[in-house]
Scaffold this active site. Structure first.
Site, PDB file in Angstrom:
ATOM      1  CB  SER A  10      98.344 -11.458   6.379  1.00 52.92           C
ATOM      2  OG  SER A  10      98.332 -12.562   6.760  1.00 52.92           O
ATOM      3  CG  ASP A  34     103.128 -15.091   1.060  1.00 48.54           C
ATOM      4  OD1 ASP A  34     103.150 -16.359   1.580  1.00 48.54           O
ATOM      5  OD2 ASP A  34     102.618 -14.095   1.287  1.00 48.54           O
ATOM      6  CG  HIS A  85     102.854 -14.403   4.819  1.00 48.07           C
ATOM      7  ND1 HIS A  85     101.763 -13.986   3.833  1.00 48.07           N
ATOM      8  CD2 HIS A  85     102.179 -14.086   6.180  1.00 48.07           C
ATOM      9  CE1 HIS A  85     100.612 -13.543   4.604  1.00 48.07           C
ATOM     10  NE2 HIS A  85     100.916 -13.727   5.831  1.00 48.07           N
TER      11      HIS A  85
END
Lengths: 377, 199
Positions: free
Chosen positions: A156, A321, A354
Site C-alpha cells: 500500500s 483489491d 486490499h
C-alpha cells in the site's frame, strides 16, 4: 512450499536514532531535528549487503515482526512474512522497520514537542511527503552503515515508499518490491481520503489540531475516518462472507443502534483505532498519499519518471483489491518494462481485498519466498 | 495458459538457434520459465515470460526469470509496437482461442514471432482418426475430454493462414518426436516450429 521451520524473530525492542541536522522538506522549510524509531531483525552481514528495509502503510509502524517483552499479543504487523524460515527470511536478511516522520509511534510527529515552543507540534507540524520519508530513511541507513539495500519493500503506502526509494536513491536499492500499491492515487482514492479527513477536521474536539493541550481526542472523527477506510480495505465478497446481513438480535429492532454485524465490526474497528492513533498523523499521512505522484514532474508520463530507476522490481496485486486494483499495479509494471527494467508481477487470487497484503495467502507468500530466495547477498 | 508438460529440449534448441544474441524476447505462456532461462544462458537475451497460472508464476520466480502474471486472452495491449525482437509462443498456440488475434499481436509487439505447435497432420494422428479415435501421443498427451487444446490444425492449415494474413514464414523446422524431419513434414512431423515476420 514451506517445509522449513517458520519461526518468530522472538522478543524485540525498538531503538531511537536522533538526527540533529535539519531535514529539508518537499513542501518547503525543514524539520530542524528529529528522532526515528526503528527495529531490526537478523544480522547485518560482513559486507553489509543483506539489508532489507520494510516500509509501513497508513496505520503501521516500525514494529514489523516479533513480540515485545511480556506482551504475547504484540506481534508485529508483518510477522507472518518476516522471521527465520519465513518468506523474508531473517536467517538470510537483516530487516529494518522504521516509523515514518509525522507518525505517532515514536518517530518525531505532531505529538512530539516543538523545540521552538516547548509544546506539542500539533497542527504546526510541517507537511511531510513520501519523498521526505525516504530521505529520512536514507539518513538512518547512513547511520546504520548501510550503503546499499538488498531490497526495499512495502504494501500500500509502503509500496509507494519502496518505489520512491528506487527513484530517489537508485544506486542504493537492488530490488524494489511494491505490493498492493499504485503509482499514484486515483481521484476516487483521494475522495475517500478527503471524507476521512473531513470527519476529523470537523470534529469539535479537534481544535484545529491543537487538542493535546486541552486533554481531549477527536474520537468521533478518528472513528469515522477508520470506518470509511476499513470499508475500502475489504472487498464486497469478503464483507459478505464474514458478516452477511447477520443481525445482533434474532429480530429487527428498528433502531439506530447496532443492528447488523457489519455495523458492530466497523464501530469496533473505529473505537480501537481512535484509542491508539493520532488524528494529526492521520491527516498528514493521507495527504502524503494524495500528493504522491512520481510522474507529476514529467507531465504525467510515468515511463519517463521511472527512467532513473536501476533496481530490479517485484510487483504484486490482489484480485479483489479495489482500493489499489491490479490495473494500477499493471500500469507500474508496464512503465518499468518499457524502461527495460527487470520486473516480475504476481496477480494473486484473494477474496480479502486490499488487506490481502497483510495476510498469509499461500500463493502470495510462495511468490514472495521465491523472489527473496533469488536476491543475492 | 496451459502448455504441454515437459517441454522437449529440441524445441528450445531450435528457438535458441533462431533467436539472435542479446535480443529482447517475450515468451507467452512461459510455464516455469525454462525457455527464458535457456535463452538467457545460451543467447544472453533479455527476456520476460507471461504466465497466467500462479503455481507456474512461482516456479518462474524460483527460476529467477522476469515473469508477468497475465491472461493472454486479453491480448498484449500493454506492450508497445516493436518492443521485443522476438515474441515466442512455445507449444501453446493450439491452446489459445483467438489464434488470429494473438498472431497479429505477436507481430505487433515483436519484430518477429516464433511459434511451435503439435502438427495434427502427423501420420500417426491420421491413422488414429482413420481408425475412428482422436489421437493421443507424446506431443498430444491428452484425451479429447481433458485437453487444454482448443484449436486443431495442421502445418498446411497454419501456412495457409499465414499467407491469407500476410505473415511471412522466415524459417521452419519440423520434428518427429525428437528427430528433425525434412521430407513432407505435414505428414511426417509431430511438432512444427515457425519463425515469422511481418509481410
Amino acid at each position: 512450499m514451506s517445509t522449513e521451520n517458520q519461526g518468530s524473530v522472538g522478543i524485540v525492542s525498538a531503538q531511537t536514532a536522533h538526527f540533529s541536522e535539519p531535514l529539508p522538506l518537499r513542501a518547503g522549510g525543514s524539520l530542524p531535528a528529529y528522532d526515528l524509531v526503528y527495529e531490526t531483525y537478523g544480522t547485518l552481514n560482513a559486507d553489509r549487503s543483506n539489508a532489507v528495509l520494510v516500509c509501513h502503510a497508513l496505520s503501521g509502524s516500525h514494529h514489523v515482526a516479533g513480540l515485545y517483552e511480556g506482551k504475547p499479543k504484540s506481534a508485529g504487523w508483518w510477522d507472518n512474512l518476516v522471521g527465520p524460515g519465513k518468506p523474508l527470511d531473517t536467517d538470510k536478511f537483516f530487516v529494518i522497520g522504521v516509523n515514518n516522520l509525522g507518525g505517532c509511534f515514536g518517530s518525531t510527529g505532531p505529538m512530539s514537542l516543538n523545540p521552538a515552543t516547548g509544546k506539542p507540534w500539533g497542527a504546526a507540524f510541517p507537511f511531510v511527503t513520501v519523498e521526505d520519508w525516504v530521505d529520512s530513511h536514507a539518513r538512518l541507513m547512513d547511520r546504520l552503515g548501510i550503503q546499499q539495500l538488498a531490497a526495499v519493500l512495502g504494501g500500500s503506502l509502503g509500496g509507494m515508499q519502496a518505489l520512491a526509494w528506487t527513484l530517489r536513491y537508485p544506486e542504493r536499492v537492488r530490488h524494489g518490491m511494491v505490493i498492493a500499491a499504485a503509482p499514484k492515487l486515483s481521484t476516487e482514492n483521494i475522495a475517500f481520503n478527503e471524507v476521512a479527513r473531513q470527519a476529523i477536521l470537523t470534529d469539535p474536539e479537534f481544535h484545529g489540531g491543537n487538542f493535546y493541550e486541552r486533554g481531549v481526542v477527536p474520537v468521533r472523527g478518528l472513528r469515522l475516518a477508520r470506518m470509511i477506510g476499513h470499508i475500502t480495505y475489504l472487498s464486497d465478497d469478503a464483507m459478505n462472507d464474514k458478516f452477511g446481513r447477520k443481525l445482533r438480535h434474532d429480530t429487527p429492532q428498528y433502531h439506530f443502534d447496532v443492528e447488523f454485524e457489519i455495523e458492530s465490526y466497523l464501530r469496533y474497528q473505529g473505537d480501537k483505532f481512535a484509542g491508539f492513533f493520532d488524528a494529526n498523523t492521520y491527516l498528514l499521512t493521507t495527504k502524503a498519499l494524495d500528493y504522491f505522484d512520481p510522474a507529476w514532474e514529467y507531465g504525467g508520463d510515468l515511463e519517463a519518471a521511472l527512467a532513473r530507476a536501476s533496481a530490479d522490481f517485484f510487483v504484486a496485486s490482489f484480485s479483489t483489491d479495489w482500493r489499489f486494483s491490479p490495473k494500477r499495479s499493471q500500469e507500474l509494471v508496464f512503465a518499468l518494462l518499457h524502461n527495460g527494467r527487470r520486473v516480475s508481477y504476481a496477480e494473486i487470487d484473494s477474496e480479502a481485498g486490499h488487506d490481502s497484503f497483510l495476510l498469509d495467502n499461500p500463493q502470495y507468500h510462495a511468490a514472495m519466498r521465491a523472489y527473496f530466495k533469488n536476491i543475492e547477498v | 495458459m496451459t502448455t504441454i508438460e515437459n517441454r522437449q529440449r529440441f524445441d528450445f534448441e531450435v528457438i535458441a538457434r533462431w533467436v539472435s544474441e542479446g535480443s529482447r524476447v517475450l515468451d507467452l505462456g512461459c510455464d516455469d520459465g525454462s525457455l527464458i532461462r535457456h535463452l538467457e544462458r545460451t543467447r544472453h537475451t533479455r527476456g520476460y515470460g507471461i504466465e497466467s497460472d500462479t503455481d507456474r508464476v512461482v516456479a518462474s520466480l524460483a527460476n529467477g526469470i522476469n515473469v508477468l502474471q497475465m491472461n493472454l486472452e486479453q491480448g498484449l495491449s500493454g506492450f508497445k509496437d516493436g518492443e521485443f525482437d522476438y515474441v515466442i509462443m512455445s507449444l501453446s498456440l493450439q491452446a489459445v482461442r483467438n489464434t488470429e488475434g494473438i498472431l497479429a499481436e505477436m507481430l505487433r509487439v515483436g519484430r518477429e514471432a516464433v511459434v511451435s505447435f503439435p502438427n495434427f497432420g502427423y501420420w500417426r494422428h491420421r491413422v488414429s482418426i482413420n481408425e475412428g479415435r482422436m489421437p493421443v501421443s507424446d506431443s498430444l498427451p491428452y484425451q479429447w475430454y481433458n485437453t487444454p487444446n482448443v484449436r486443431f490444425f495442421t502445418m498446411a492449415d497454419f501456412e495457409q493462414l499465414c499467407e491469407m494474413r500476410g505473415i511471412r514464414v522466415l524459417e521452419r523446422a519440423a520434428f518427429d518426436e525428437d528427430r528433425e524431419v525434412e521430407l513432407e513434414p505435414n505428414n511426417y512431423a509431430s511438432l512444427a516450429l515457425y519463425r515469422l515476420g511481418r509481410a
